[in-house]
Design an enzyme around this catalytic site. Structure first.
Site: not given
Ligand code: AGP
Length: 610
Positions: A2, A27, A76, A102-103, A482, A486, A489, A505, A605
């Protein structure tokens, strides 16, 4: 996650709230709303499921909602499906209180049942509505009194913005485990989930701590701690440009931030290298402490965790100390082995990820010293760590991290060099070689980004593959993690990263004609072994897209279907180059698939709820 904005001043609040919310869109959200107090109309609430543009259309850009006190929200959904009625602000039965949140209010069910037994009628399925109804239930004319009683009753994580029709000169901000900042203006004040929402109006901000309440008026801000004692809050000046939080002509923030990486790297690294030496003045680690360190525990989530996976290979090689990398959400519940001799390296772009924050607090409770790598200045992790190194990547808006990942990586290199030097664990020659290669990295990064058309071509070949594997060994495996994330995501394609030696394996059973395997073979000492794994998957019909360095390119291109090459560099630094084609590949695949690249479905985010 949020987004919250609040305003109290002498101008119309609605346009400012809408503008602030637009800067929090990154966000992730599924509905939006605002509540404004006007002398004639009292508290007016406009909210709807869907994008912020819908809310702006409903209010003609804010022109139809009058008043100079208000709160806004992008939701959210956690409790209650995305719908108009579940959107925030949530209001009390009489309409006197409007609340944005938010929370998560963890004990909302019992509170809801209690209030219903008192005859209160609820209209939404949200946890947040209990805050608005409790405020009303406790209200006897004193706003702060009702707020205090409500906060004594609710449990959970919450950043709250509250307005009350009977108190048009007060805007209330409350922070508990969810970030909330205060923007300070001449004759106005704002609250927001993060700085991007207020920077257009003021660069002077304060960061609320857990348990604090802020009473914002047109003339000032009073902050009280959890014991309701007035506390003085530091005021920080935000020095990055508003444009930094805008697209600057790129189609997506992610594209802009991919291209910003060489400059972000320079900003993060170059000021910390003087005359060939790494200078981390922010840190005070003695030779005795580092030599006595029993373990370096890297704790993070997502891409930040992947930085830790690269760092493990590099730091163990440099320091000859055990390095353990763990997911923050696992660390908290695995009864970790931590002592006063343990250094916890906590990595987080946002500095607000709840799992990482909680894991850091647990590590501290167990006696560890905490060094944090953070991008958002003043964030909770940055403020609670014993030591903090900031990545100077600037605001990262796209949900999928790129420049923050790269600058986090850069800081792990600097930490390794600094610690190795302090410990006397590295020869001057090796040290100098790595430093000189570090200083060349941004230019090499730029040369890779210039080849993005060829990567777009590869993406056009493979964007419809249902499943894509990334394989590699050592740091190639770590950066493959990574690359896989990417892709997942932002393109929603299933993908897995595997240590190349692990394929046989079990996972190789999934390889069939047409499967795409991205083989990372930049780490020269294990190139031959990785190439034998490539032959294994090729013989089972896989398409293979190879990634290696210039000197190994000719050897790779004979075996794979297509290959990309990155410039040579020190083996330790390879991930900073290899990750760029993988980011671009994911971006262009997602572009071909028409995905919402900056705001991928289901993602936020910064994940500030468990
Ligand atoms: C990465 O592309 C993602 N958005 C997600 O995995 C992110 O790295 C993770 O939520 C950790 O966020 P932070 O680095 O703000 O703690």
């Amino acid at each position: 996650m949020c987004g919250i904005v609040g305003f109290i001043g002498n101008e119309e609040a609605s346009p400012i709230l809408l503008d602030g919310l637009s800067r929090l869109e990154y966000r992730g959200y599924d509905s939006a709303g605002l509540a404004v107090y006007g002398q004639e109309q009292g508290v007016q609430v406009v909210k709807a499921k869907g994008r912020l543009k819908g809310l702006s259309d409903l209010t003609q850009g804010g022109a139809t909602v009058h008043g100079s006190l208000g709160v806004g929200h992008t939701r959210w959904a956690t409790h209650g499906a995305p719908s108009d009625i579940n959107s925030h602000p949530q209001v009390s039965e009489s309409g006197r209180f409007a609340v944005v949140h938010n929370g998560i209010i963890e004990n909302y069910v019992e509170i809801r049942e209690f209030l219903q037994s008192k005859g209160v009628t609820f209209v939404s399925q949200t946890d947040t509505e209990v805050v608005a109804q409790l405020l009303e239930y406790y209200y006897r004319g004193g706003l702060l009194d009702a707020v205090n009683k409500t906060l004594n009753r609710i449990r959970g994580a919450y950043a709250l913005g509250i307005i009350c029709a009977d108190h048009p000169d007060m805007l209330i901000a409350v922070r508990q485990d969810s970030p909330l900042i205060i923007g300070r203006g001449e004759c106005f004040h704002m609250l927001a989930s993060d700085v991007t929402a207020v920077i257009k109006y003021t660069r002077e901000v304060s960061y609320l701590d857990d348990g604090e309440i802020a009473i914002l008026t047109r003339d000032g801000v009073e902050v009280r701690d959890r014991y309701r004692q007035v506390v003085e809050k530091a005021v920080s000046h935000v020095d990055w440009e508003v444009s930094a939080a805008e697209k600057g002509g790129y189609e997506h923030f992610m594209a802009k931030e991919i291209m910003e990486q060489p400059e972000a790297f320079r900003k993060t690294v170059f000021p910390r290298i003087k005359d060939g030496h790494v200078l981390l003045d922010e840190l005070e680690f003695t030779p005795e402490y580092l030599k006595d360190m029993d373990k370096l525990y890297i704790i993070a989530c997502g891409s930040s965790y992947h930085v830790g996976m690269v760092a493990k290979y590099n730091l163990e090689k440099l320091l000859r100390k055990p390095v353990e990398v763990t997911l923050a959400s696992e660390f908290r519940y695995c009864d970790p082995i931590v002592s006063e001799r343990t250094l916890a390296l906590v990595i987080s772009q946002s500095g607000e990820t709840i799992d990482t924050l909680a894991a850091m607090r647990e590590a501290k409770r167990l006696g560890a010293r905490v060094l944090a790598i953070v991008n958002v200045v003043g964030s909770t992790i940055a403020r609670e760590a014993d030591d903090v190194l900031y990545t100077w990547a600037g605001p990262e808006i796209a949900v999928a991290t790129t420049k923050a990942y790269s600058t986090q990586l850069a800081l792990t290199y600097l930490i390794g060099l600094h610690f190795a030097e302090v410990m006397g664990a590295i020869s001057p020659e090796s040290y100098a070689r790595i430093v000189s290669e570090l200083l060349l990295l941004p230019t090499k990064m730029e040369s890779i980004l210039e080849q993005r058309d060829s990567i777009q071509y590869f993406a056009s070949l493979y964007f419809n593959h249902p499943s894509i594997f990334f394989i590699g060994r050592n740091v190639d495996y770590a950066v493959g993690l990574e690359g896989s994330l990417k892709l997942k995501e932002i393109s929603y394609i299933h993908s897995e990263a595997y240590a190349a030696g692990e394929l046989k394996h079990g996972t190789i059973s999934l390889i069939e004609p047409g499967t795409l395997v991205v083989a990372l073979g930049s780490y020269a000492p294990l190139f031959e072994k990785t190439m034998s794994n490539v032959v294994e998957v090729k013989s089972r019909g896989a398409d293979v897209l190879g990634l290696t360095t210039g000197t190994l390119y000719d050897a790779m291109v004979k075996t794979v279907d297509h290959a990309m090459a990155v410039p040579e560099t020190h083996p330790m630094l390879l991930p900073s180059l290899d990750v760029l084609p993988l980011q671009l590949f994911a971006y262009y695949v997602a572009l071909q698939r028409g995905c919402d690249i900056d705001k991928p479905r289901n993602l936020a985010k910064s994940v500030t709820v468990e």
